[in-house]
Design an enzyme around this catalytic site. Structure first.
Site, short mmCIF file in Angstrom:
data_model
loop_
_atom_site.label_atom_id
_atom_site.label_comp_id
_atom_site.label_asym_id
_atom_site.label_seq_id
_atom_site.Cartn_x
_atom_site.Cartn_y
_atom_site.Cartn_z
N ASP A 8 69.89 40.58 136.29
CA ASP A 8 68.49 40.70 136.69
C ASP A 8 67.85 41.69 135.72
O ASP A 8 68.09 42.89 135.79
CB ASP A 8 68.39 41.20 138.13
CG ASP A 8 66.94 41.39 138.59
OD1 ASP A 8 66.02 41.13 137.78
OD2 ASP A 8 66.73 41.79 139.74
N GLU A 147 63.91 33.93 139.86
CA GLU A 147 64.35 34.98 140.77
C GLU A 147 64.34 34.55 142.25
O GLU A 147 65.29 34.85 142.98
CB GLU A 147 63.50 36.24 140.57
CG GLU A 147 63.81 36.93 139.24
CD GLU A 147 62.80 37.98 138.85
OE1 GLU A 147 61.83 38.19 139.61
OE2 GLU A 147 62.95 38.59 137.78
N ASP A 169 58.58 38.11 146.59
CA ASP A 169 59.26 38.98 145.62
C ASP A 169 58.23 39.85 144.91
O ASP A 169 57.61 39.43 143.93
CB ASP A 169 60.04 38.13 144.62
CG ASP A 169 60.83 38.98 143.62
OD1 ASP A 169 60.83 40.21 143.76
OD2 ASP A 169 61.44 38.40 142.71
#
Length: 295
Positions: A8, A147, A169
């Protein structure tokens, strides 16, 4: 062939993970820290600083430190550190190379492949720049994964019945909302919306302006535009934001922020959570509009 990892590459922090017996685990550094601050800097002596070391330098030498480079991915933005000029891909590659080395140290084997997550609302140019950063770092990027898809894959719901899930998110520099359909082992993104220039950084900036105004009212003097002073204010704003997650009030303190003749002026401001919520309400409203669009 070496081990493949998941990365990430975040605006504020980055993390690398591997699969062990079917379960993912975040790989810590030698100090047990799993998060790597997405910050790169250089000292006056030319030493490269990465992660927490670079973040510590930011308030004292913001012109020699770069953070939130993710917001510049896919652009022609150039960062000057010392005597070198870096593209966003090259700065990101420094972070990726650090995570790659961390994984190799922990796994005691070569790491040559990675899946890197990106916001669902990233453009093709931003996705390509992310892939290029991985290649510069010596990684074969197997996939650039959205994501919200990565988040949905960890959702503990695996049956043959179809369920739709909303993934909200709000990161350090980007915001995504996605409607995800999960059927068994199949995860599909049905709709996404968001803003690649909306995130925690903007919350910090709003609070920084608030502290600037409070300082002006308390001392009847303007805060100079000096980069070091502004970086210290930004650091104080971020700390207050974090403290307000658990407390109704938080105090911003920066001693000797400004000199007025021979008098040192300090920042000492109490910030109620309600004031912070008022400051960020327009930003939250933008995320709610994105939810409506996605739905």
């Amino acid at each position: 062939m070496g081990t493949a990892v998941g990365i990430d590459l975040g605006t504020t922090n980055s993390v690398v993970a591997a699969i062990d017996n079917g379960q993912p685990w975040a790989i810590p550094d030698e100090n047990g820290e799993t998060l790597l601050p997405s910050c790169v800097g250089i000292t006056t002596k030319g030493k490269l600083l990465i992660g927490r070391d670079a973040l510590r330098q930011y308030a004292a030498a913001p012109e020699q430190t770069v953070k939130s480079i993710k917001r510049q991915m896919g652009t022609d933005h150039q960062t000057v550190l010392g005597e070198k000029t870096y593209s966003p891909q090259e700065i990101s590659a420094i972070l990726l190379r650090t995570l790659k080395q961390r994984a190799e140290d922990a796994l005691s084997e070569a790491v040559t492949q990675a899946v890197i997550t990106v916001p669902a609302f990233f453009t093709d140019a931003q996705r390509q720049a992310t892939k290029e950063a991985g290649e510069i770092a010596g990684l074969e990027v197997l996939q650039v994964l959205n994501e919200p898809t990565a988040a949905a894959l960890t959702y503990d719901f695996r049956s043959e019945e179809t369920e739709q899930v909303l993934v909200y998110d709000l990161g350090g520099g980007t915001f995504d909302v996605s409607i995800v359909e999960i059927t068994g082992d199949v995860t599909e993104v049905l709709a996404s919306h968001g803003n690649n220039r909306l995130g925690g950084d903007d919350f910090d900036r709003r609070l920084q302006l608030y502290l600037t105004e409070q300082f002006r009212q308390n001392h009847d003097t303007e805060v100079p535009a000096d980069p070091v002073v502004q970086a210290r204010l930004l650091r104080a704003a971020e700390k207050v934001k974090i403290d307000l997650s658990e407390h109704a009030f938080a105090t911003a303190r920066e001693p000797y922020l400004v000199s007025q003749g021979k008098t040192a002026l300090h920042l000492d401001v109490d910030v109620p959570r309600e004031a912070f919520e008022d400051l960020i309400q327009p930003l939250i409203a933008e995320t709610l509009e994105a939810i409506d669009r996605a739905l």
